[in-house]
Design an enzyme around this catalytic site. Structure first.
Site, PDB file in Angstrom:
ATOM      1  N   SER A  13      13.993   9.335   4.563  1.00 21.26           N
ATOM      2  CA  SER A  13      13.020  10.379   4.848  1.00 21.26           C
ATOM      3  C   SER A  13      13.727  11.660   5.259  1.00 21.26           C
ATOM      4  O   SER A  13      14.811  11.614   5.862  1.00 21.26           O
ATOM      5  CB  SER A  13      12.083   9.928   5.982  1.00 21.26           C
ATOM      6  OG  SER A  13      11.286  10.998   6.443  1.00 21.26           O
ATOM      7  N   ALA A  36      15.656   9.188  13.846  1.00 17.71           N
ATOM      8  CA  ALA A  36      16.979   8.643  14.151  1.00 17.71           C
ATOM      9  C   ALA A  36      17.262   7.412  13.304  1.00 17.71           C
ATOM     10  O   ALA A  36      18.383   7.222  12.805  1.00 17.71           O
ATOM     11  CB  ALA A  36      17.063   8.296  15.635  1.00 17.71           C
ATOM     12  N   ALA A  37      16.254   6.562  13.131  1.00 21.34           N
ATOM     13  CA  ALA A  37      16.429   5.359  12.319  1.00 21.34           C
ATOM     14  C   ALA A  37      16.698   5.712  10.862  1.00 21.34           C
ATOM     15  O   ALA A  37      17.561   5.107  10.209  1.00 21.34           O
ATOM     16  CB  ALA A  37      15.193   4.471  12.426  1.00 21.34           C
ATOM     17  N   TYR A  45      11.899   7.406  14.776  1.00 23.41           N
ATOM     18  CA  TYR A  45      11.818   7.204  13.331  1.00 23.41           C
ATOM     19  C   TYR A  45      12.876   8.041  12.622  1.00 23.41           C
ATOM     20  O   TYR A  45      13.595   7.556  11.740  1.00 23.41           O
ATOM     21  CB  TYR A  45      10.425   7.583  12.859  1.00 23.41           C
ATOM     22  CG  TYR A  45      10.206   7.553  11.372  1.00 23.41           C
ATOM     23  CD1 TYR A  45       9.968   6.357  10.704  1.00 23.41           C
ATOM     24  CD2 TYR A  45      10.198   8.738  10.623  1.00 23.41           C
ATOM     25  CE1 TYR A  45       9.740   6.334   9.333  1.00 23.41           C
ATOM     26  CE2 TYR A  45       9.969   8.728   9.259  1.00 23.41           C
ATOM     27  CZ  TYR A  45       9.744   7.526   8.624  1.00 23.41           C
ATOM     28  OH  TYR A  45       9.525   7.504   7.268  1.00 23.41           O
ATOM     29  N   ARG A 101       0.845  -1.191   0.000  1.00 18.02           N
ATOM     30  CA  ARG A 101       0.000   0.000   0.000  1.00 18.02           C
ATOM     31  C   ARG A 101       0.884   1.245   0.000  1.00 18.02           C
ATOM     32  O   ARG A 101       2.091   1.172   0.200  1.00 18.02           O
ATOM     33  CB  ARG A 101      -0.919   0.033   1.227  1.00 18.02           C
ATOM     34  CG  ARG A 101      -0.188   0.135   2.558  1.00 18.02           C
ATOM     35  CD  ARG A 101      -1.162   0.151   3.727  1.00 18.02           C
ATOM     36  NE  ARG A 101      -0.449   0.341   4.994  1.00 18.02           N
ATOM     37  CZ  ARG A 101      -1.055   0.391   6.184  1.00 18.02           C
ATOM     38  NH1 ARG A 101      -2.365   0.256   6.258  1.00 18.02           N
ATOM     39  NH2 ARG A 101      -0.356   0.570   7.286  1.00 18.02           N
TER      40      ARG A 101
END
Length: 250
Positions: free
Chosen positions: A131, A146-147, A144, A19
Site C-alpha cells: 500500500s 508501518a506493516a 498499518y 471480497r
C-alpha cells in the site's frame, strides 16, 4: 499462448480473497486459467466466480501450516489479507496496534514460509499486496502503514534469499473502489471527490489490481523479482501545488 490460458494448470492461493480487492484478484486469476483457492476466516456471501473457498485464520500459524500441507500444489501465493480500522495511535493500546501489524506483516510471512516447499517445487511466485500507506505518513492507520512498509522490505529480502526458485514481488496499491469505499470516503459525491485527487481522476477497480497481480505471477514477468509495482493512478498531487499563490492561471 492466449491471455486466458496464461496460467492454465497452475494453482493460485489468494488470502482474504472473498471480497473487495481480494475477490478482484481471485477472479482475475480464474480468468487467466488458474485453479484458484481463496481463504479467509469467514465464507463469502457471494464467492468469486470459479474459485474454491477454504476457511483459514491467518493469525493461527499451526492452522496456516496445516492448510498448505493439505494442498498438493501451489504455484502462486497472493498475500492479500489485511486491513485496519481508522484509529489514531493515542486512542488505543500497543497490543491492539500490534494485532494490525500481525495481520498485515506477520501473517504474510507465516503463509509464505508454509507455502515455500510447494512454491519451490513449482518455481512459483509470491505477490505481496502492499500500500502507498507504507511509503508516506498514514495518520489514523500508522500501524498499518508501518506493516506495509515492512512487507515491501520483507518481499525484497525474500526475493534474494529464495532466488532463483521463487519470485517475490509487491503490488503497491493506492485507493481502490470496493464495497467498503463508502465507509472511508462517504457517498458517491465523496468517492468522486476523492477520486479527483488522483492524477488519473478515479479510484482503481479491483479487476485492475487483479490484472496487475496476474502479470507479476505470469511468465511475462519471468525476470521480475524483488520489485515493487505502483498501482496508484499516478499517486497524489502534492498539496503545496494547490497552496502556492503563483501560476494559478497557468
Amino acid at each position: 499462448m492466449g491471455r486466458g490460458e496464461s496460467l492454465k494448470g497452475r494453482v493460485a492461493v489468494v488470502t482474504g480473497g472473498t471480497r473487495g480487492v481480494g475477490a478482484g484478484i481471485a477472479s482475475a486469476f480464474a480468468r487467466a486459467g488458474a485453479r484458484v483457492i481463496v481463504c479467509a476466516r469467514r465464507p463469502p456471501e457471494v464467492p468469486p466466480d470459479d474459485c474454491e473457498f477454504r476457511p483459514l485464520d491467518l493469525r493461527d500459524p499451526t492452522a496456516v501450516r496445516d492448510f498448505f500441507a493439505d494442498l498438493d500444489q501451489v504455484d502462486v501465493l497472493v498475500n492479500n489479507a489485511g486491513g485496519t480500522p481508522y484509529r489514531m495511535l493515542g486512542e488505543s493500546d500497543a497490543e491492539r496496534h500490534a494485532r494490525v501489524i500481525e495481520l498485515n506483516l506477520t501473517a504474510p510471512l507465516t503463509a509464505s514460509l508454509a507455502a515455500r516447499e510447494h512454491l519451490a517445487a513449482a518455481r512459483g511466485s509470491i505477490v505481496m499486496i502492499g500500500s502507498v500507506s507504507g511509503t508516506r505518513p498514514s495518520p489514523g492507520s500508522a500501524a498499518y502503514g508501518a506493516a506495509k512498509a515492512g512487507l515491501e522490505n520483507l518481499a525484497r529480502s525474500m526475493a534474494v534469499e529464495w532466488a532463483p526458485g521463487i519470485r517475490v514481488n509487491t503490488l503497491v496499491l493506492g485507493m481502490v473502489r470496493t464495497e467498503l469505499s463508502s465507509l472511508h470516503y462517504g457517498d458517491e459525491a465523496g468517492i468522486a471527490a476523492v477520486g479527483a485527487t488522483v492524477p488519473l481522476g478515479r479510484l482503481a477497480e479491483p479487476r485492475e489490481i487483479g490484472e496487475a497481480a496476474v502479470f507479476l505471477a505470469s511468465d511475462a514477468a519471468a525476470y521480475i523479482t524483488g520489485a515493487s509495482l505502483l498501482v496508484h493512478g499516478g499517486g497524489e498531487r502534492p498539496a503545496f501545488l494547490d497552496a502556492a499563490t503563483v501560476n494559478k492561471e497557468a
